[in-house]
Design a protein around this motif. Structure first.
Motif, PDB file in Angstrom:
ATOM      1  N   TRP A  21     101.355  36.731  27.302  1.00 52.85           N
ATOM      2  CA  TRP A  21      99.840  36.951  26.367  1.00 52.85           C
ATOM      3  C   TRP A  21      99.895  38.958  25.727  1.00 52.85           C
ATOM      4  CZ3 TRP A  21      96.594  33.603  23.693  1.00 52.85           C
ATOM      5  CH2 TRP A  21      97.227  32.737  23.913  1.00 52.85           C
ATOM      6  N   SER A  22      99.637  39.379  25.183  1.00 53.82           N
ATOM      7  CA  SER A  22      98.445  40.791  25.265  1.00 53.82           C
ATOM      8  C   SER A  22      97.781  40.755  24.258  1.00 53.82           C
ATOM      9  CB  SER A  22     100.017  41.600  24.353  1.00 53.82           C
ATOM     10  OG  SER A  22     100.479  41.591  23.154  1.00 53.82           O
ATOM     11  N   GLY A  23      97.205  41.671  23.974  1.00 51.98           N
ATOM     12  CA  GLY A  23      96.053  41.847  23.204  1.00 51.98           C
ATOM     13  C   GLY A  23      95.534  43.309  22.837  1.00 51.98           C
ATOM     14  N   LYS A  24      94.948  43.237  21.837  1.00 53.70           N
ATOM     15  CA  LYS A  24      94.102  44.677  21.221  1.00 53.70           C
ATOM     16  C   LYS A  24      93.010  44.700  21.465  1.00 53.70           C
ATOM     17  CE  LYS A  24      98.071  47.737  19.129  1.00 53.70           C
ATOM     18  NZ  LYS A  24      98.610  48.128  18.243  1.00 53.70           N
ATOM     19  N   LEU A  25      92.228  46.350  21.603  1.00 54.16           N
ATOM     20  CA  LEU A  25      90.867  45.974  21.490  1.00 54.16           C
ATOM     21  C   LEU A  25      90.518  47.103  21.000  1.00 54.16           C
ATOM     22  CD1 LEU A  25      89.184  45.968  24.997  1.00 54.16           C
ATOM     23  CD2 LEU A  25      88.348  44.401  22.934  1.00 54.16           C
ATOM     24  N   TYR A  26      89.287  46.828  18.520  1.00 56.05           N
ATOM     25  CA  TYR A  26      89.595  48.010  17.861  1.00 56.05           C
ATOM     26  C   TYR A  26      88.037  48.227  18.461  1.00 56.05           C
ATOM     27  CZ  TYR A  26      93.580  45.672  16.516  1.00 56.05           C
ATOM     28  OH  TYR A  26      95.310  45.679  15.860  1.00 56.05           O
ATOM     29  N   LEU A  27      87.581  49.620  18.696  1.00 60.17           N
ATOM     30  CA  LEU A  27      86.591  50.190  19.351  1.00 60.17           C
ATOM     31  C   LEU A  27      85.814  50.524  17.772  1.00 60.17           C
ATOM     32  CD1 LEU A  27      87.005  51.301  22.736  1.00 60.17           C
ATOM     33  CD2 LEU A  27      86.651  49.413  22.609  1.00 60.17           C
ATOM     34  N   ASP A  29      84.386  52.389  17.301  1.00 62.07           N
ATOM     35  CA  ASP A  29      84.481  54.718  17.299  1.00 62.07           C
ATOM     36  C   ASP A  29      86.140  54.919  16.494  1.00 62.07           C
ATOM     37  OD1 ASP A  29      85.820  54.238  19.437  1.00 62.07           O
ATOM     38  OD2 ASP A  29      84.948  55.869  20.464  1.00 62.07           O
ATOM     39  N   GLY A  30      86.247  54.230  16.867  1.00 61.53           N
ATOM     40  CA  GLY A  30      88.107  54.386  15.939  1.00 61.53           C
ATOM     41  C   GLY A  30      89.627  54.410  17.579  1.00 61.53           C
ATOM     42  N   GLU A  31      88.867  54.474  17.940  1.00 61.40           N
ATOM     43  CA  GLU A  31      89.704  54.172  19.602  1.00 61.40           C
ATOM     44  C   GLU A  31      90.585  52.873  20.337  1.00 61.40           C
ATOM     45  OE1 GLU A  31      90.350  55.355  24.018  1.00 61.40           O
ATOM     46  OE2 GLU A  31      88.076  55.293  22.913  1.00 61.40           O
ATOM     47  N   ARG A  82      80.352  45.318  18.692  1.00 64.41           N
ATOM     48  CA  ARG A  82      80.357  45.455  16.993  1.00 64.41           C
ATOM     49  C   ARG A  82      82.200  45.422  17.536  1.00 64.41           C
ATOM     50  NH1 ARG A  82      76.058  48.300  15.266  1.00 64.41           N
ATOM     51  NH2 ARG A  82      77.896  50.001  14.944  1.00 64.41           N
ATOM     52  N   ALA A  83      83.014  45.383  18.172  1.00 64.34           N
ATOM     53  CA  ALA A  83      84.039  45.609  18.731  1.00 64.34           C
ATOM     54  C   ALA A  83      85.000  44.495  17.952  1.00 64.34           C
ATOM     55  CB  ALA A  83      84.325  45.932  19.837  1.00 64.34           C
ATOM     56  N   GLN A  84      86.437  44.733  17.945  1.00 67.01           N
ATOM     57  CA  GLN A  84      87.068  43.396  17.584  1.00 67.01           C
ATOM     58  C   GLN A  84      88.174  43.081  18.661  1.00 67.01           C
ATOM     59  OE1 GLN A  84      88.419  43.338  13.365  1.00 67.01           O
ATOM     60  NE2 GLN A  84      86.224  44.040  12.689  1.00 67.01           N
ATOM     61  N   ILE A  85      88.495  41.964  18.358  1.00 59.59           N
ATOM     62  CA  ILE A  85      90.068  41.854  19.551  1.00 59.59           C
ATOM     63  C   ILE A  85      90.737  40.787  18.644  1.00 59.59           C
ATOM     64  CG2 ILE A  85      88.578  39.392  20.802  1.00 59.59           C
ATOM     65  CD1 ILE A  85      90.777  40.534  22.868  1.00 59.59           C
ATOM     66  N   SER A  86      92.772  41.396  18.667  1.00 56.52           N
ATOM     67  CA  SER A  86      93.118  41.210  18.912  1.00 56.52           C
ATOM     68  C   SER A  86      94.149  40.355  19.650  1.00 56.52           C
ATOM     69  CB  SER A  86      93.997  41.412  17.474  1.00 56.52           C
ATOM     70  OG  SER A  86      95.106  42.818  17.822  1.00 56.52           O
ATOM     71  N   LEU A  87      94.401  39.131  19.786  1.00 54.42           N
ATOM     72  CA  LEU A  87      95.628  39.239  20.736  1.00 54.42           C
ATOM     73  C   LEU A  87      96.952  37.971  20.122  1.00 54.42           C
ATOM     74  CD1 LEU A  87      92.700  35.995  22.621  1.00 54.42           C
ATOM     75  CD2 LEU A  87      94.288  38.738  23.156  1.00 54.42           C
ATOM     76  N   ARG A  88      97.761  38.542  21.450  1.00 50.40           N
ATOM     77  CA  ARG A  88      99.101  37.676  20.734  1.00 50.40           C
ATOM     78  C   ARG A  88      99.623  36.543  21.700  1.00 50.40           C
ATOM     79  NH1 ARG A  88     100.917  39.813  15.865  1.00 50.40           N
ATOM     80  NH2 ARG A  88     103.462  39.455  16.352  1.00 50.40           N
ATOM     81  N   TYR A  89     101.330  36.391  20.927  1.00 57.88           N
ATOM     82  CA  TYR A  89     101.599  35.292  22.192  1.00 57.88           C
ATOM     83  C   TYR A  89     102.905  35.778  21.758  1.00 57.88           C
ATOM     84  CZ  TYR A  89     103.931  31.017  24.247  1.00 57.88           C
ATOM     85  OH  TYR A  89     104.290  30.427  24.873  1.00 57.88           O
ATOM     86  N   HIS A  90     103.910  35.893  23.396  1.00 63.77           N
ATOM     87  CA  HIS A  90     105.496  36.208  23.383  1.00 63.77           C
ATOM     88  C   HIS A  90     105.918  35.887  23.899  1.00 63.77           C
ATOM     89  CE1 HIS A  90     103.350  39.834  21.910  1.00 63.77           C
ATOM     90  NE2 HIS A  90     102.668  40.076  23.560  1.00 63.77           N
ATOM     91  N   LEU A  91     107.108  34.913  23.555  1.00 69.10           N
ATOM     92  CA  LEU A  91     107.983  34.406  23.972  1.00 69.10           C
ATOM     93  C   LEU A  91     109.293  34.587  23.964  1.00 69.10           C
ATOM     94  CD1 LEU A  91     108.723  31.357  25.023  1.00 69.10           C
ATOM     95  CD2 LEU A  91     109.324  30.975  22.079  1.00 69.10           C
TER      96      LEU A  91
END
Length: 603
Positions: A21-27, A29-31, A82-91
């Motif tokens: 699994w992996s993910g990204k945090l979108y803050l 402030d743009g980071e 107010r941050a966003q997070i996306s998650l991904r599954y890798h096989l």
């Protein structure tokens, strides 16, 4: 079911597979911050999705998906507001390649810090539709209404017009009557999805989609794929629907010839009240056709997991070589753990006898007794000079005794002074000559023409400290005096609350002056009470002009200045003070003496 390759489905059902699994945090402030399995605390990550309640199948459901996990990070939790997070599954495949699928985009609602980890929890974009609706009547096609809802709530629509047209009643022109219980855009979305025989979901890319309950199995789950499971001894199927007609105040009953199954209660749907009787019957018959195709066995199972499955998917369980169809209504993905899927449903054998009257909906409508029309008026007590910065021109505070609606109207007299620009151009002129004179060449002259630049006035409405960004009036004026008329409906005012409505104005160019008493406005409506007693809250607006340092001030190498705001009990004081100040390099400021007298006045 999320679209994947055939190889993905083959490997995901093997007894042994390698994944991550992996993910990204979108803050805000743009980071962007990436994280992997190493930063996720084992046993804390999950994703929950639903399309129905806990006991019975539903049409028009608008459930939000939820996520939660704990990260090993030293990040400040306040940066995640107010941050966003996306998650991904890798096989991972044996040849070293991998196939990745998205698992959703969520908005962080809670961020709690412990000693070594950061606990996160949030929901998908379905919560964005929990905004008070500003309209009481509307009409359009299903696609136009979906586009309207998504634009107002800043959510991308994940369906094309062709995909909406193939849904039940997707080709109908829809409209809602003014007397309804729609309070938010999420309510409007619920009724629209119910009319189209589907459920509303936020897909894995953060887009709104309407999905019908599946009738074709998408995958097979064998005994070796399950840790535990339970299957009902009955099938859930529907042979009738129940929809309340507000004109007749009766719950109309539509059924198949062989009416032996359950009845799905559609309740009062504002989209199915206006129009001819034939249109209502046609729409109900289409919903009956869609509902009657649903047939499945309720179940509950814990499996090794297939992250490509979604709510409303039809699957097949294999029990001792017997294939049992199940409809997923709730699914929970455990990050690096087991997955739990379930499908709820009622037993048709124990269904109560059907009736054409719904006890919860049939009866007399509650009518609000007529009340006097109340008007809250406003007039500006001082003059305004508009600029490129927004300034408040009108503000009206009022109370609503009941849930009601109101109208805002204003008339503002503007004194417009436009700016001009010089436009230079070359003009060719021939001198006047007689017929006997020899021909002469033309003479070039440079002419300067002053061109007027129209003044553009931008108006912004603010209701209860929330900017109304979907309706921003813009007017363009020439030089002179003009009248600006404004109008805005105020819908869904809550019971026994104080409300505030403001009008902000700014310019793109030019100058506009509003004289005292030249901005008059009013808010009118029923159930508008008088303002309550002062609650001790002060609201102030102040502009600070730019401070220019001259050369003489540069001798003071340290220039410190500040201000404080606080409460002070006034007292009658008379004081006399003399102040002298000396600065370096032999320069001295002259001493001055000032006498101030203050008195306390009882109000």
């Amino acid at each position: 079911m999320h679209l994947t390759t055939k190889r993905f489905q083959e490997v995901i059902n093997q007894p042994s597979r390698k994944f991550s699994w992996s993910g990204k945090l979108y803050l805000r402030d743009g980071e962007t911050i990436d994280f992997t399995d190493k930063e996720i605390l084992k046993g804390t990550g999950y994703i929950q999705r639903s399309c129905s309640g806990s006991s019975e199948l539903e049409l028009g459901s608008v459930y939000a998906s939820e996520f939660g996990l704990s990260l090993f990070t030293n990040m400040d939790r306040y940066r995640l507001e107010r941050a966003q997070i996306s998650l991904r599954y890798h096989l991972h495949f044996d040849d070293g390649n991998q196939e990745s699928i998205p698992m959703g985009i969520f908005e962080v609602s809670e961020a709690n810090r412990s000693k070594k980890r950061l606990e996160l929890k949030g929901y998908d974009f379905m919560l964005r539709f929990d905004r008070p609706i500003s309209i009481s009547e509307t009409f359009g096609t299903a696609f136009e209404l979906l586009t309207f809802i998504c634009e107002r709530c800043r959510v991308q629509l994940g369906m094309s017009e062709a995909q909406v047209l193939i849904l039940p009643n997707g080709t109908e022109m829809l409209s809602i009557y003014p007397e309804h219980d729609i309070e938010t855009y999420r309510d409007l979305l619920h009724y629209l999805a119910s009319t189209l025989g589907s459920v509303a979901l936020i897909d894995r890319y953060g887009r709104l989609v309407l999905k019908q309950y599946g009738i074709t199995p998408v995958t097979l789950i064998e005994a070796k794929h399950r840790f535990d499971s339970s299957v009902s001894d009955f099938k859930t199927y529907y042979t009738a629907i129940n929809s309340t007609n507000m004109k007749t105040k009766l719950a109309e009953y539509y059924a198949l010839e062989q009416d032996t199954g359950l009845t799905m209660n559609l309740g009062v749907n504002p989209f199915m009240q206006l129009g001819l009787t034939e249109k209502r019957e046609r729409m109900c018959q289409r919903l009956l056709e869609a509902v009657s195709q649903i047939s499945y066995t309720p179940f509950d199972a814990t499996t090794i997991g297939n992250p490509s499955l979604d709510p409303a998917d039809m699957i097949v369980h294999l029990y001792e070589r017997e294939a049992v169809q199940g409809l997923i209504t709730n699914i929970e993905y455990k990050i690096n753990g087991k997955h739990r899927i379930s499908g709820v449903g009622k037993n048709p054998n124990y269904a109560q006898s059907k009736s054409k009257h719904d006890k919860n909906l049939v009866g007399i409508l509650n009518k609000i007794e007529s009340e006097h029309l109340i008007v809250h008026s406003y007039s500006n007590s001082k003059a305004f000079d508009l600029s490129t910065e927004e300034i408040p021109i009108i503000r009206i505070d009022f109370a609503s005794d009941k849930e009601t609606e109101a109208l805002f109207n204003a008339s503002i007299l503007l004194d417009v002074r436009t700016s001009t620009v010089e436009n230079k151009k070359q003009v060719s002129l021939l001198p006047i000559t007689s017929g006997s004179d020899p021909p002469v060449e033309s003479i070039m002259y440079e002419m300067i023409e002053e061109k007027e630049v129209p003044t553009k006035v931008i108006v912004t409405f603010i209701l209860n400290h929330e900017r109304i960004d979907y309706h921003v009036p813009i007017e363009t004026y020439s030089n002179g005096q003009h009248v600006l008329n404004l109008f805005h409906p105020l819908s869904n005012l809550q019971e026994k609350t104080m409300n505030s409505f403001s009008v902000m104005m700014c310019l793109e160019s030019g100058n506009v002056h509003i004289e005292k008493d030249h901005a008059i406005a009013a808010i009118s409506g029923q159930s508008l009470g008088t303002t309550e007693v002062w609650d001790g809250k002060l609201e102030m607006t102040e502009w600070w002009s730019k401070v220019t340092l001259n050369q003489g001030m540069l001798y003071q190498r340290k220039l410190l200045e500040g201000f404080q705001i606080g409460l002070h009990q006034p007292q009658a004081n008379i004081f006399d003070e003399s102040v002298s100040r000396y600065v370096p390099n032999g320069l001295a400021l002259r001493g001055w003496k000032e006498s101030v007298s203050t008195e306390v006045e009882n109000v």
